[in-house]
Enzyme design. Structure first.
Site, mmCIF file in Angstrom:
data_model
loop_
_atom_site.group_PDB
_atom_site.id
_atom_site.type_symbol
_atom_site.label_atom_id
_atom_site.label_comp_id
_atom_site.label_asym_id
_atom_site.label_seq_id
_atom_site.Cartn_x
_atom_site.Cartn_y
_atom_site.Cartn_z
ATOM 1 N N ASP A 89 0.847 -1.189 0.000
ATOM 2 C CA ASP A 89 0.000 0.000 0.000
ATOM 3 C C ASP A 89 0.886 1.243 0.000
ATOM 4 O O ASP A 89 2.046 1.183 0.423
ATOM 5 C CB ASP A 89 -0.921 0.028 1.221
ATOM 6 N N GLN A 90 0.320 2.331 -0.494
ATOM 7 C CA GLN A 90 1.035 3.605 -0.501
ATOM 8 C C GLN A 90 0.171 4.701 0.094
ATOM 9 O O GLN A 90 -1.042 4.751 -0.142
ATOM 10 C CB GLN A 90 1.410 4.012 -1.924
#
Length: 219
Positions: A89-90
Site C-alpha cells: 500500500d502507498q
C-alpha cells in the site's frame, strides 16, 4: 503484452500478489517472478479515516492497510501450503495529512494543486505472508518535490493521463507523463512506483529464491 518468462524461482511456487495493480505486477514480472494476482477487497477510505481519528502515523497506516489486504486474500482464497503472498500500500503525506487515491478528476486536481510547489512524502509499505501469517514487512519513505503549476497546467496534465489519475495518491506516475510534475525526487524508483523491490527480493533470497535461465527449474 504477454508476461515475461519467469527466471526468479521460488521453492513454494508462484508469488501471490494481493493487488490488481498492473504496475506492481509488471515490476515483479520484469524482475523474473511468476506472479498470481488476487485483488483484495477492503474499505481503504474507512481504514484511513479511523487511522486519522486515532492520530496514527502515516507509515504505520500504510503497513496496516497492506496487512489487511493480505489478510483479506488469505481468508478468501485457499493457497498452496508454504506459498508466499505479498501485499502493498502507498500513502502520500503532506503536512501531516494522509492522501489516498483520488476518487474523481476533481479530487485529483485538488491533490495536485495542494502538492504544487511543495515537498511531500510517499510511503510505500510491503507485507509478506505465508500460511495466513504475516512474516515480514518493510516501509520505504520517499521525498518528492512538485514544481509550481498553474490550474491550466494541472488540467492539461490530467487530460494527458486520463483515467490513470485515479490509480495512485497524488495522481502521478513517474514512469510516464508524471515525470514532468517534479523538480526533485529523493528515494527508490521501485518503491515510488509501488513496491520496495530491492528489499522484497532480498527477503525472498533468504527464503529460497534462486535465479535460473528462463524456464529453468520449472516443468
Amino acid at each position: 503484452m504477454s508476461a515475461a518468462i519467469p527466471f526468479a524461482i521460488l521453492p513454494s511456487g508462484p508469488l501471490v500478489l494481493a493487488s490488481a495493480s498492473a504496475t506492481r505486477r509488471g515490476l515483479l514480472e520484469r524482475a523474473g517472478f511468476d506472479v498470481i494476482c488476487l485483488p483484495a477487497s477492503i474499505d481503504e477510505h474507512a481504514i484511513r479515516a479511523a487511522a486519522v481519528a486515532e492520530d496514527m502515523p502515516a507509515g504505520e497506516t500504510a503497513v496496516i492497510l497492506a496487512e489487511m489486504k493480505g489478510q483479506a486474500v488469505c481468508r478468501s482464497h485457499e493457497l498452496v501450503p508454504g506459498q508466499l503472498l505479498l501485499a502493498a500500500d502507498q500513502i502520500l503525506e503532506l503536512d501531516g495529512d494522509m492522501l489516498g487515491k483520488p476518487a474523481s478528476r476533481d479530487e485529483a486536481a485538488d491533490q495536485l494543486a495542494r502538492l504544487a510547489g511543495r515537498e511531500h512524502r510517499l510511503l510505500t509499505a510491503a507485507v509478506m505472508f505465508r500460511d495466513g501469517a504475516r512474516i515480514w514487512h518493510h516501509l520505504a519513505t520517499n521525498s518528492l518535490h512538485v514544481r509550481a503549476m498553474t490550474e491550466t497546467e494541472i488540467d492539461t496534465y490530467l487530460d494527458v493521463i486520463g483515467e490513470a489519475a485515479l490509480w495512485s495518491p497524488g495522481s502521478y506516475q513517474i514512469e510516464g507523463a508524471g515525470m514532468h510534475l517534479f523538480s526533485r525526487i529523493e528515494g527508490c524508483h521501485y518503491s515510488i512506483l509501488g513496491l520496495p523491490l530491492v528489499e522484497i527480493t532480498g527477503f525472498l533470497r533468504a527464503h529460497g529464491l534462486s535465479v535460473a535461465p528462463s524456464g529453468g527449474g520449472r516443468e
